[in-house]
Design a protein around this motif. Structure first.
Motif, PDB file in Angstrom:
ATOM      1  N   ASP A  35       0.818  -1.209   0.000  1.00 46.09           N
ATOM      2  CA  ASP A  35       0.000   0.000   0.000  1.00 46.09           C
ATOM      3  C   ASP A  35       0.856   1.264   0.000  1.00 46.09           C
ATOM      4  OD1 ASP A  35      -2.567   1.499   0.483  1.00 46.09           O
ATOM      5  OD2 ASP A  35      -1.422   2.069   2.266  1.00 46.09           O
ATOM      6  N   GLN A  36       1.841   1.336   0.895  1.00 43.99           N
ATOM      7  CA  GLN A  36       2.570   2.588   1.058  1.00 43.99           C
ATOM      8  C   GLN A  36       3.688   2.749   0.044  1.00 43.99           C
ATOM      9  OE1 GLN A  36       3.371   1.900   5.155  1.00 43.99           O
ATOM     10  NE2 GLN A  36       1.163   1.839   5.463  1.00 43.99           N
ATOM     11  N   PHE A  37       4.404   1.682  -0.240  1.00 41.10           N
ATOM     12  CA  PHE A  37       5.541   1.825  -1.142  1.00 41.10           C
ATOM     13  C   PHE A  37       5.215   1.387  -2.568  1.00 41.10           C
ATOM     14  CE2 PHE A  37       7.319   1.910   3.048  1.00 41.10           C
ATOM     15  CZ  PHE A  37       8.231   2.941   2.952  1.00 41.10           C
ATOM     16  N   VAL A  78       5.845  12.081   6.466  1.00 45.66           N
ATOM     17  CA  VAL A  78       5.030  12.330   5.283  1.00 45.66           C
ATOM     18  C   VAL A  78       3.970  11.245   5.188  1.00 45.66           C
ATOM     19  CG1 VAL A  78       6.627  13.558   3.799  1.00 45.66           C
ATOM     20  CG2 VAL A  78       6.757  11.076   3.969  1.00 45.66           C
ATOM     21  N   PHE A  79       3.021  11.469   4.300  1.00 51.60           N
ATOM     22  CA  PHE A  79       2.030  10.452   4.008  1.00 51.60           C
ATOM     23  C   PHE A  79       2.493   9.726   2.753  1.00 51.60           C
ATOM     24  CE2 PHE A  79      -1.977   9.540   1.603  1.00 51.60           C
ATOM     25  CZ  PHE A  79      -2.331   8.433   2.349  1.00 51.60           C
ATOM     26  N   LEU A  80       2.495   8.406   2.796  1.00 52.12           N
ATOM     27  CA  LEU A  80       2.952   7.601   1.674  1.00 52.12           C
ATOM     28  C   LEU A  80       1.794   6.811   1.102  1.00 52.12           C
ATOM     29  CD1 LEU A  80       6.235   5.660   2.510  1.00 52.12           C
ATOM     30  CD2 LEU A  80       5.939   7.545   0.949  1.00 52.12           C
ATOM     31  N   LYS A  81       1.708   6.800  -0.229  1.00 54.73           N
ATOM     32  CA  LYS A  81       0.696   5.963  -0.866  1.00 54.73           C
ATOM     33  C   LYS A  81       1.243   5.493  -2.198  1.00 54.73           C
ATOM     34  CE  LYS A  81      -3.494   4.338  -1.039  1.00 54.73           C
ATOM     35  NZ  LYS A  81      -4.071   3.504   0.022  1.00 54.73           N
ATOM     36  N   GLY A  82       1.296   4.184  -2.372  1.00 61.39           N
ATOM     37  CA  GLY A  82       1.735   3.632  -3.652  1.00 61.39           C
ATOM     38  C   GLY A  82       3.107   4.117  -4.082  1.00 61.39           C
ATOM     39  N   GLY A  83       3.996   4.369  -3.129  1.00 64.80           N
ATOM     40  CA  GLY A  83       5.357   4.762  -3.476  1.00 64.80           C
ATOM     41  C   GLY A  83       5.544   6.259  -3.653  1.00 64.80           C
ATOM     42  N   PRO A 117      14.169  10.451   1.519  1.00 61.48           N
ATOM     43  CA  PRO A 117      14.375   9.389   2.507  1.00 61.48           C
ATOM     44  C   PRO A 117      14.361   9.894   3.954  1.00 61.48           C
ATOM     45  CG  PRO A 117      16.377   9.801   1.253  1.00 61.48           C
ATOM     46  CD  PRO A 117      15.283  10.546   0.579  1.00 61.48           C
ATOM     47  N   ARG A 150       8.398  10.678  -5.780  1.00 59.94           N
ATOM     48  CA  ARG A 150       8.705   9.289  -5.391  1.00 59.94           C
ATOM     49  C   ARG A 150       9.301   9.325  -3.990  1.00 59.94           C
ATOM     50  NH1 ARG A 150       6.183   5.257  -7.519  1.00 59.94           N
ATOM     51  NH2 ARG A 150       7.620   3.866  -6.450  1.00 59.94           N
ATOM     52  N   TRP A 151       8.985   8.334  -3.185  1.00 59.02           N
ATOM     53  CA  TRP A 151       9.465   8.364  -1.797  1.00 59.02           C
ATOM     54  C   TRP A 151      10.976   8.338  -1.704  1.00 59.02           C
ATOM     55  CZ3 TRP A 151      12.559   5.009   0.837  1.00 59.02           C
ATOM     56  CH2 TRP A 151      12.778   3.765   0.265  1.00 59.02           C
ATOM     57  N   THR A 152      11.623   7.771  -2.735  1.00 58.08           N
ATOM     58  CA  THR A 152      13.082   7.673  -2.690  1.00 58.08           C
ATOM     59  C   THR A 152      13.755   9.043  -2.744  1.00 58.08           C
ATOM     60  OG1 THR A 152      12.934   7.314  -5.071  1.00 58.08           O
ATOM     61  CG2 THR A 152      13.292   5.385  -3.718  1.00 58.08           C
ATOM     62  N   ARG A 153      12.973  10.077  -3.113  1.00 53.47           N
ATOM     63  CA  ARG A 153      13.551  11.413  -3.160  1.00 53.47           C
ATOM     64  C   ARG A 153      13.620  12.060  -1.778  1.00 53.47           C
ATOM     65  NH1 ARG A 153      12.446  14.253  -7.924  1.00 53.47           N
ATOM     66  NH2 ARG A 153      13.524  15.924  -6.870  1.00 53.47           N
ATOM     67  N   ALA A 209      16.092   4.369   5.348  1.00 53.04           N
ATOM     68  CA  ALA A 209      14.896   5.181   5.541  1.00 53.04           C
ATOM     69  C   ALA A 209      13.650   4.302   5.570  1.00 53.04           C
ATOM     70  CB  ALA A 209      14.785   6.220   4.437  1.00 53.04           C
ATOM     71  N   ARG A 261       8.945   9.137   9.414  1.00 50.98           N
ATOM     72  CA  ARG A 261       7.491   9.049   9.222  1.00 50.98           C
ATOM     73  C   ARG A 261       6.839  10.429   9.214  1.00 50.98           C
ATOM     74  NH1 ARG A 261       7.447   5.668  13.441  1.00 50.98           N
ATOM     75  NH2 ARG A 261       8.052   3.567  12.864  1.00 50.98           N
ATOM     76  N   VAL A 311      10.852  10.122   5.147  1.00 51.29           N
ATOM     77  CA  VAL A 311      10.271   8.779   5.269  1.00 51.29           C
ATOM     78  C   VAL A 311      10.782   8.110   6.536  1.00 51.29           C
ATOM     79  CG1 VAL A 311      10.227   6.479   4.238  1.00 51.29           C
ATOM     80  CG2 VAL A 311       9.894   8.479   2.806  1.00 51.29           C
ATOM     81  N   GLU A 312      12.088   8.233   6.756  1.00 52.58           N
ATOM     82  CA  GLU A 312      12.667   7.559   7.916  1.00 52.58           C
ATOM     83  C   GLU A 312      11.982   7.999   9.207  1.00 52.58           C
ATOM     84  OE1 GLU A 312      16.878   7.837   8.112  1.00 52.58           O
ATOM     85  OE2 GLU A 312      16.996   6.299   9.674  1.00 52.58           O
TER      86      GLU A 312
END
Lengths: 413, 494
Positions: free
Chosen positions: A149-151, B207-212, B199, B194-197, A185, B205, B202-203
Motif C-alpha cells: 500500500d505505502q511503497f 510524510v504520508f505515503l501511498k503507492g510509493g 528518505p 517518489r518516496w526515494t527522493r 529510511a 514518518r 520517510v525515515e
C-alpha cells in the motif's frame, strides 16, 4: 523437535538433494528476471557454507547449469545470495576496487522468533510451535499490506527460513536499485519497536506526547493488531498471568491512580487470566477522570503496538551487500527446506508440515524411476512441487514486467 | 515569470531586473553546480579558491565532530563564510557579487577534483557541502530563493484538490501543521514525489505515503531540494572520478590536489581513532574488572556487567566493547583471553569457530584487514540502534529513565554519585543532551581528584568518545597517585 534433530544431513544426502531436487532453474529465473542470462545473474554474489563452517564468498555463475555443477561439486550445507555487483564477483581481484561495487539487490526483510522471546510464553530460543507462528503470521500480514500500500511494490516473495523465522524478498525494479540510505529510511519507516532490554517503553511513534498515530500505523492497528492483541497476547499466550510480564506491561502506564490501583489489585491475584486483567484495566480507565483518561487511551494503543507489531531484524535490510540464505536451501539444524510461503494463506501455514530433505528423498525412492542418467526436475514427483510452482509463478510475473518495460521502451523510440 | 512580475509591480524595477539578469552570469546566490566553470583560471586563483573553501568546510566538519547543534553550526559557518568566502544576496550594495559567486563556483569544482578519489573523501565532502548549502539556503532571502527554485526543474507534482480532500485526514496526521497555523487556514500546498527522493522524511514518518509516492507539505519542500543536491553531487563525483586519470599528466595540478585532500584529512583530529594509547599503557585481561569499576563510562560498564552476568554479549555489544578495549590498549592475545574467559559457559570449539575470527577481524588480522576505530559517542548514539535483546548503545539515550537512574546509582555511588545528583543528570537527558549528562557524571565521580563542575574531561570539553572518558579518568588517577607518592616522601602522615 526431537525427530527433526535426528534428521540425516550427511554429505551424501545433501548431494542427492542438490542433484535431484534443488530447483536451480527456478532460482535462476527469479534472480535473472529474463530467460537469457543477464548481469542480474552473472554479476550476482553467492556465498557457500561448506562442511566444517568454511565460508566461501564471491562465487558467481553464468547459467543455472553451471551453478548446479559447482554446487554439486562443493556440496555446501547451504548457500546465501548477495548483491549484483558492477563486475563478476569471481573476477573481483582482476578489476580495480572502485569498479567492483554492489549495485542492485532485492530489498530483504528478516523476522526472527528470538526477537519475540520477551513476549511469548510457549517456547524460548530456537524452539517454535504453531502458537508462536501466530506472531509471525501477524507480522507477515502487516508488512505485506504496508509495503504494497505505502511503497507500491508488487513483487514480494515470502520464504520460510527453515526454523523459526521468515524472510521477505522484494524484486521490483525500484526496490532493487535502492541505495543503502534509502533502505535505511524504509526500515526506519517500518520500525516501531525500539530500545534495548533496558528500555521499558519501546514504542515512541507519536509526534509530541499526545499526537495522533501516523496514518500508516493507525491503519495497521485498525485492520490487524486490534484483533491480534486479544487473540494472541491475552488468550493464546496468556502473557499477563506471569508476574514479571504484567508488571512490565503496567510500567507502560503513566504513574498515577490507575496504575497504583491495578498494581495493588493484581498483587493479590497475580495469576488472574490476562483477558480479565485487560478488562480490569479498561474498566479502570473508563472510570478515570477525563484528563487521565485521554492519555491512557493513547497508551493502550501504544501497548497494542508494542506487543503485536512486527519486530524486524533491521540490520539485514539496511545494506545492499548483506547476504541472506537462498530459498530452497536446507536448514542445517532442522533439515527443513526453506520454501516460499503464500502471505494470503499465512494463518494456515504450519512450519512443522514443511517437507524435510529426508522425507523428500524418501518420496523419490517410492517413485519408480524409468529413465537413467541426470535428473533435472525430480521435484515434480515430490511434495516440493507446490512450492516450486509458487516460485515459478512469482518469477513469471517478474519476467512479464521486464517484457512490458522493454516493449514500452521500443515504442517510445 | 508572471509570478515574479506580479510580486514586484513597479514597472521600473522589473525592467531594471531584466537588465541586470541578462548581464549577470550568476543570477542566484544559491548554486546547484550543474555546470562547471568554463573560463580561463590562473593557477593561483585555482589554489586560492579551493583553499578558502576548504577552510570553511573543515570548520563545518569539526562542528559535526564536536556534536554542535544545527544552530551553532550555522552560526559558525556563517561567520567563517564572511571571512573566507563571502556570498551576498542580489540586494547587497557595494559588493562585487559576480566575483564572490565566481569564487564560490570555482572553489567547489576544484574540490570536487580533489575529493572524488576515495569513498571516504567523497562521503565527507558531500556531507560538508550539503551542510554549507543548507546554511545558505536557510539564510537566503525568501524571494530570491523562490526565484532560484523556479530556475531549475526539481521534478515534483503539485497535489490536486481532489486528492487533498480524499487524504485530508491522513495528511493532517502524517504531517500535522505547526501549532500557530492549526485550524482555520486554507489547505496547505502539497507536492508529490517518489518516496526515494525524500528518505529523511520517510525515515522519521513525517510524510504520508501511498503507492510509493510521498506527499510532502510545502514547508518540508526543502527536504526534496537537499536530497536532490546530495544526489546530484554524489553522481557528479563518480563522473569526475572516471575522468580523473586524464589529469595525471598535468604536473601543475596533481600535486596541488594531493595537498588539498590531505589537508582535509588532517583538518579533523582523529585522536581516538585507532592506535592504542601510548606504549607502556598496555593492559591485560585480568585488569579489566578493576578498570571497569574505576574508569569506564556508563555504556561500557553496562556492557561489562552484562557480559559478566549473561556470560555473553550480542554482536553489536561485542563490537562496541571490543573496539573500545582495543583502543584502551588490550592486545590481540589478551583480547582473546578476555573474551574466552568471559564466555565461560561456552564450548571451546564453538568459541574458536564463531567468535575468534571476529575478534581477530576487529584487530585487522582477518578479512580485509582494516584497522577499525573504536566507536565514538556520535556513532553509538545514532547508528545500530539496539534491538529488543541488545545491551549496547548509550545508556543515557537508550535506557528508560527508571533503569538509567537505578543503573547510575548502582554503578557510580561508590565514586560519590548520590541520589541528589540524579535530578540534574536526568534533566540533561530529558533535553536530549546525552553527552552533557555523561560529562556531568564524569565530573561528579572524579570530584575527589579535583574535577569541578564545568571542567568536563579537561579544559571544559564534553565527552565525545568513550575512550576519551576512560583515558582522562586514568590520567587523573595517575597524576593524583604521583602527588601522593611525592607527599609520602616529604612528610609521614600519622
Amino acid at each position: 523437535m526431537p525427530a527433526a534433530m535426528q534428521e540425516d544431513l550427511s554429505p551424501e544426502v545433501m548431494l542427492a538433494f542438490y542433484r535431484r531436487l534443488y530447483p536451480f532453474k527456478s532460482l535462476f529465473t527469479w534472480l535473472n528476471h529474463e530467460h537469457t542470462p543477464t548481469k542480474q545473474f552473472i554479476n550476482r554474489e553467492f556465498a557457500f557454507t561448506l562442511a566444517g563452517d568454511v565460508y566461501l564468498r564471491y562465487q558467481s555463475f553464468v547459467t543455472a547449469d553451471e551453478m548446479k555443477k559447482q554446487v554439486c561439486q562443493m556440496n555446501p550445507t547451504r548457500f546465501e545470495i548477495g548483491p549484483v555487483y558492477s563486475a563478476r564477483p569471481r573476477d573481483r581481484k582482476t578489476v580495480r576496487p572502485t569498479a567492483f561495487q554492489p549495485q542492485l539487490r532485492e530489498l530483504v526483510f528478516d523476522i526472527d522468533m528470538t526477537d519475540y522471546d520477551s513476549i511469548r510464553t510457549c517456547c524460548q530460543d530456537a524452539a517454535i510451535c504453531a502458537r508462536c507462528w501466530k506472531f509471525i503470521a501477524v507480522a507477515v500480514r502487516v508488512l505485506d499490506s504496508s509495503i504494497r500500500d505505502q511503497f507500491g511494490y508488487k513483487h514480494l516473495l515470502w520464504v520460510y527460513s527453515g526454523r523459526r523465522g521468515i524472510h521477505l524478498w522484494i524484486s521490483d525494479a525500484e526496490a532493487m536499485e535502492l541505495t543503502d540510505e534509502q533502505r535505511r529510511a524504509l526500515v526506519g519507516w517500518m520500525t516501531v519497536i525500539q530500545g534495548g532490554k533496558d528500555m521499558v517503553k519501546k514504542v515512541n511513534v507519536r509526534r509530541g506526547a499526545a499526537g495522533p498515530l501516523p496514518p500508516s500505523l493507525q491503519a495497521v492497528v485498525d485492520s490487524y493488531l486490534k484483533f491480534a492483541f486479544p487473540d494472541i497476547i491475552l488468550d493464546d499466550q496468556n502473557l499477563f498471568s506471569v508476574r514479571e510480564r504484567w508488571e512490565e506491561m503496567l510500567k507502560l502506564l503513566p504513574p498515577g491512580k490507575v496504575r497504583n490501583e491495578l498494581q495493588e489489585e493484581w498483587d493479590m491475584d497475580s495469576e488472574r487470566a490476562s483477558a480479565d486483567k485487560w478488562q480490569d484495566m479498561r474498566d479502570a480507565i473508563k472510570s478515570a477522570d477525563s484528563k487521565e483518561k485521554s492519555t491512557l487511551k493513547l497508551v493502550v494503543q501504544d501497548i497494542v503496538l508494542q506487543y503485536t507489531y512486527p519486530r524486524l531484524d533491521a540490520e539485514v535490510s539496511k545494506h545492499r551487500n548483506h547476504l541472506l540464505k537462498a530459498p530452497f536451501c536446507v536448514h542445517p539444524k532442522t533439515g527443513r527446506v526453506c520454501v516460499p510461503v503464500d502471505p494470503s494463506d499465512i494463518d494456515n501455514f504450519n512450519p512443522e508440515a514443511v517437507p524435510t530433505v529426508g522425507q523428500l528423498l524418501q518420496e523419490l525412492n517410492n517413485v519408480v524411476t524409468e529413465t537413467e542418467g541426470e535428473h533435472h526436475s525430480d521435484w515434480e514427483k515430490t511434495s516440493l512441487k507446490p512450492y516450486v510452482d509458487m516460485m515459478d509463478k512469482h518469477a513469471q510475473a517478474l519476467m512479464e514486467e521486464v517484457r512490458k518495460t522493454k516493449r514500452g521502451a521500443d515504442l517510445s523510440w | 515569470m508572471f509570478k515574479s512580475a506580479h510580486r514586484k509591480p513597479g514597472q521600473n524595477t522589473y525592467a531594471s531586473q531584466v537588465e541586470k539578469y541578462s548581464t549577470l552570469k550568476y543570477p542566484h546566490r544559491l548554486n546547484f553546480y550543474d555546470r562547471p566553470p568554463l573560463d580561463d583560471i590562473t593557477i593561483e586563483e585555482f589554489e586560492i579558491c579551493a583553499l578558502d573553501r576548504l577552510r570553511l568546510l573543515a570548520e563545518i566538519e569539526s562542528s559535526y565532530a564536536r556534536n554542535r547543534t544545527w544552530e551553532e553550526l550555522k552560526q559558525v559557518a556563517l561567520k567563517q563564510s564572511e571571512h573566507y568566502l563571502p556570498l551576498n544576496s542580489n540586494t547587497a550594495k557595494n559588493k562585487n557579487i559576480e566575483a564572490e559567486r565566481r569564487k564560490d563556483h570555482i572553489g567547489h569544482f576544484v574540490l570536487r577534483l580533489a575529493f572524488c578519489r576515495t569513498e571516504e573523501l567523497r562521503r565527507r565532502f558531500v556531507k560538508a557541502e550539503l551542510a554549507l548549502f543548507k546554511v545558505r539556503y536557510e539564510s537566503d532571502d525568501r524571494a530570491e530563493r523562490e526565484e532560484f527554485l523556479q530556475s531549475r526543474d526539481f521534478g515534483w507534482d503539485a497535489v490536486d484538490d481532489a486528492e487533498l480532500k480524499m487524504y485530508a485526514e491522513q495528511l493532517a496526521a502524517a504531517s500535522p501543521p505547526p501549532m500557530s497555523q492549526a485550524g482555520g487556514k486554507a489547505l496547505e500546498k502539497y507536492y508529490k514525489v517518489r518516496w526515494t527522493r525524500v528518505p529523511d522524511l520517510v525515515e522519521k514518518r513525517r510524510v504520508f505515503l501511498k503507492g510509493g509516492m510521498a506527499y510532502v507539505p510545502a514547508r518540508e519542500q526543502s527536504s526534496i531540494i537537499f536530497e536532490e543536491f546530495q544526489r546530484s553531487l554524489e553522481k557528479s563525483l563518480q563522473l569526475t572520478l572516471k575522468h580523473l586519470p586524464r589529469l595525471d599528466e598535468d604536473t601543475r595540478i596533481v600535486p596541488l590536489l594531493d595537498n588539498l585532500s590531505q589537508g582535509f584529512m588532517a583538518g579533523i583530529s582523529s585522536e581516538w581513532s585507532s592506535a592504542p594509547e601510548a606504549a607502556g599503557d598496555e593492559i591485560t585481561a585480568d585488569m579489566i574488572d578493576g578498570l571497569a569499576r574505576k574508569h569506564f563510562p556508563m555504556c561500557m560498564r553496562h556492557l561489562h556487567e552484562s557480559l559478566r552476568r549473561d556470560k555473553h554479549l550480542k554482536h553489536h555489544g561485542r563490537l562496541q566493547y571490543g573496539l573500545f578495549l582495543k583502543v584502551l590498549g588490550l592486545s590481540i592475545d589478551e583480547a582473546i583471553v578476555f573474551w574466552r574467559r568471559s564466555f565461560s559457559t561456552m564450548q571451546d570449539d564453538k568459541f574458536n569457530k564463531e567468535y575468534k575470527y571476529n575478534i581477530r577481524h576487529s584487530y585487522g588480522l582477518e578479512g580485509k584487514r582494516a584497522n577499525y576505530p573504536a566507536r565514538s559517542c556520535q556513532q553509538i548514539l545514532t547508528s545500530d540502534t539496539p534491538g529488543s535483546q541488545d545491551s549496547h548503545g548509550c545508556p543515557f539515550r537508550h535506557f528508560s529513565s527508571e533503569n538509567l537512574q537505578t543503573g547510575l546509582l548502582s554503578m557510580y555511588s561508590s565514586q560519590g554519585l548520590g541520589a541528589s545528583d540524579l535530578l540534574e543528570v536526568m534533566s540533561y537527558v530529558k533535553n536530549g543532551h546525552y553527552h552533557v549528562a555523561c560529562t556531568r557524571v564524569f565530573e561528579i565521580t572524579h570530584s575527589s581528584q579535583g574535577v569541578k563542575k564545568g571542567d568536563g574531561v579537561g579544559n571544559g570539553e564534553s565527552v565525545t568518545h568513550p575512550n576519551q572518558y576512560a583515558s582522562r579518568s586514568r590520567e587523573l588517577e595517575k597524576s593524583s597517585e604521583s602527588v601522593k607518592v611525592e607527599g609520602d616522601g616529604d612528610v609521614t602522615m600519622g
